[in-house]
Design a protein around this motif. Structure first.
Motif, short mmCIF file in Angstrom:
data_model
loop_
_atom_site.label_atom_id
_atom_site.label_comp_id
_atom_site.label_asym_id
_atom_site.label_seq_id
_atom_site.Cartn_x
_atom_site.Cartn_y
_atom_site.Cartn_z
N UNK A 128 -38.11 80.63 -2.42
CA UNK A 128 -38.99 80.05 -1.88
C UNK A 128 -40.18 79.69 -2.82
N UNK A 129 -40.10 80.23 -4.03
CA UNK A 129 -40.86 80.01 -5.10
C UNK A 129 -40.87 78.69 -5.84
N UNK A 130 -42.23 78.32 -6.58
CA UNK A 130 -42.17 77.20 -7.07
C UNK A 130 -41.85 77.71 -8.95
N UNK A 131 -41.60 76.79 -9.38
CA UNK A 131 -41.33 77.24 -10.96
C UNK A 131 -42.37 78.02 -11.65
N UNK A 132 -43.69 77.29 -11.56
CA UNK A 132 -44.93 78.05 -11.96
C UNK A 132 -44.96 79.56 -11.63
N UNK A 133 -44.29 79.92 -10.59
CA UNK A 133 -44.30 81.53 -10.44
C UNK A 133 -43.32 82.21 -10.89
N UNK A 134 -42.44 81.76 -11.96
CA UNK A 134 -41.16 82.43 -12.21
C UNK A 134 -41.45 82.64 -13.79
N UNK A 135 -40.48 83.55 -14.20
CA UNK A 135 -40.52 84.17 -15.68
C UNK A 135 -39.40 83.14 -16.39
N UNK A 136 -39.55 82.98 -17.60
CA UNK A 136 -38.80 82.11 -18.39
C UNK A 136 -37.32 82.29 -18.17
N UNK A 137 -36.93 83.47 -17.80
CA UNK A 137 -35.55 83.79 -17.61
C UNK A 137 -34.96 83.25 -16.30
N UNK A 138 -35.96 83.35 -15.37
CA UNK A 138 -35.68 82.81 -14.02
C UNK A 138 -35.52 81.39 -13.81
N UNK A 139 -36.54 80.66 -14.76
CA UNK A 139 -36.24 79.38 -14.67
C UNK A 139 -35.17 79.06 -15.23
N UNK A 140 -34.66 79.65 -16.28
CA UNK A 140 -33.23 79.26 -16.92
C UNK A 140 -32.29 79.55 -15.94
N UNK A 141 -32.31 80.41 -14.95
CA UNK A 141 -31.25 80.79 -14.22
C UNK A 141 -31.30 79.64 -13.16
N UNK A 142 -32.54 79.29 -12.78
CA UNK A 142 -32.55 78.04 -11.66
C UNK A 142 -31.92 76.65 -12.57
N UNK A 143 -32.31 76.38 -13.57
CA UNK A 143 -31.74 75.26 -14.27
C UNK A 143 -30.14 75.55 -14.40
N UNK A 144 -29.56 76.77 -14.48
CA UNK A 144 -28.32 76.82 -14.55
C UNK A 144 -27.76 76.79 -13.10
N UNK A 145 -28.21 77.16 -11.98
CA UNK A 145 -27.93 77.17 -10.70
C UNK A 145 -27.92 75.78 -10.17
N UNK A 146 -28.87 74.79 -10.69
CA UNK A 146 -28.86 73.47 -10.20
C UNK A 146 -27.55 72.79 -10.83
#
Ligand code: ADP
Ligand code: MG
Length: 355
Positions: A128-146
């Motif tokens: 439920x979070x937006x990218x601005x509230x994620x760490x760099x590694x978490x954002x990277x994982x979202x990019x992979x998840x996508x």
């Protein structure tokens, strides 16, 4: 899942030829890493497989189809770039859902896919979070998840970890490897980092100036390099490489003669490049078998579990290795053992390995 065949692939940008006819065969489920210095043609190759760059010559085959004429979206691939742009106003869930929604997938199936992938990537609490509230590694994982939710036949990665700090890079590397063991997709992964290449790859393809220098398993390219370039590129610290002459008993460096077995094609007087890794140069007190030389220590680089010992041999500086608890200090004369059974020899003109 699909195999990938790259056949005599050529890329020209106007006058400039970026790829000179490269051949790579990637069986289904293989993790193939393209590695090489900046500008050698890694991204160009990947983008031609993806359909983001036109093909000047040769073929790209994915599965059983020549895909040269197919649009990117029809190639069954998903790509993760260095600069993955997440939609800042969308939640993690909606970032991952977006391409599935575009393809008109039913909502319940989208929800199921995202739940599964979020579980694998440990993103479930963050949906439920937006990218601005994620760490760099978490954002990277979202990019992979996508990329993963699309369930592509082939994954293409272009330096996906190079924006992360060293510790996170190590963690993500392990995560990508785990993911591949689990999903068994065919992957082409581009990096300039030889450690990343060694740890991730089933097969490493080392490129230079739009050509392939060597391809093989990590073990093959590290322990059995075909060229001076590969020997110097793979491994940290880089292999010690020193110009010398062949004698009838071994080699003659500027300040010392070393007795050793020589490749059969070498004649006394031939100019050579002698290569030996730091791992195979140890202080005599470490008790390895080999040829002894005496040299002055210039510098100790402490790496914790081991120390790199820089020393002068005539005009050349070499790097040996010892344990982290050594008492060797700079400006000391030390006896070193060279394990010459692990030496390499190269032709200085062609750069080819002499065997
Ligand atoms: N759009 C382009 N136009 C002209 N030259 C390009 C273009 N893209 C890449 N190149 C050139 O092609 C070569 C390979 O580039 P690239 O594949 O991006 O290298 P790498 O990813 O290995 O760093 C380089 O010499 C680069 O300058
Ligand atoms: Mg690149």
């Amino acid at each position: 899942m699909s195999k990938i065949e790259i056949k005599k692939l050529v890329k020209r940008y106007g006058e400039h030829q970026a790829l000179h006819g490269i051949d790579i065969s990637i069986p289904q489920g293989e993790f193939c890493v393209l590695v090489g210095p900046s500008g050698c043609g890694k991204s160009t190759t990947l983008r031609m497989v993806a359909g983001l760059e036109t093909i000047s010559g040769g073929d790209v085959v994915i599965g059983d189809r020549v895909v040269n004429g197919l649009k990117a979206k029809d190639r069954g691939i998903a790509m993760v770039f260095q600069n993955y742009a997440l939609y800042p106003a969308k939640t993690v869930y909606n970032n991952m859902a977006f391409s599935l929604q575009l393809s008109k997938m039913p909502k319940p199936e989208i929800a199921k896919r995202i739940a599964d992938v979020a579980e694998i990537l440990e993103l479930t609490p963050l949906l439920d979070r937006k990218p601005g509230a994620l760490s760099g590694g978490q954002r990277q994982r979202v990019a992979m998840g996508r990329a993963i939710v699309r369930d592509p036949e082939v994954f293409l990665f272009d330096e996906p970890l190079s924006n992360l700090d060293a510790k996170l890079r190590g963690q993500m590397r392990a995560e990508i490897k785990r993911l591949h063991q689990r999903l068994k997709n065919t992957i082409i992964y581009v990096t300039h980092d030889q450690v990343e290449a060694m740890t991730l790859a089933d097969k490493i393809v080392i490129m230079k100036d739009g050509r392939i220098e060597q391809q093989g398993t990590p073990d093959e390219v590290f322990h059995d390099p075909d060229t001076l370039f590969v020997a110097g590129f793979m491994g940290s610290p880089p292999m010690n490489l020193i110009e010398c002459f062949a004698t009838d008993k071994g080699i003659k460096l500027p300040s010392v003669e070393i007795a050793c077995d020589m490749p059969s094609a070498v004649r006394p007087g031939d100019k050579l490049v002698f290569g030996i890794r730091s791992d195979d140069i140890r202080p005599a007190e470490d008790g390895f078998e080999g040829v002894s030389i005496s040299a002055n220590v210039n510098l100790i680089e402490q790496l914790g579990t081991e120390n790199l010992v820089h020393f002068s041999l005539g005009p050349d500086e070499m790097i040996g290795k010892t344990g982290g608890r050594t008492r060797i200090t700079p400006n000391q004369e030390v006896s070193f053992t060279l394990q010459m059974q692990h030496a390499y020899f190269f032709d200085p003109e062609t750069g080819r390995r002499l065997r």
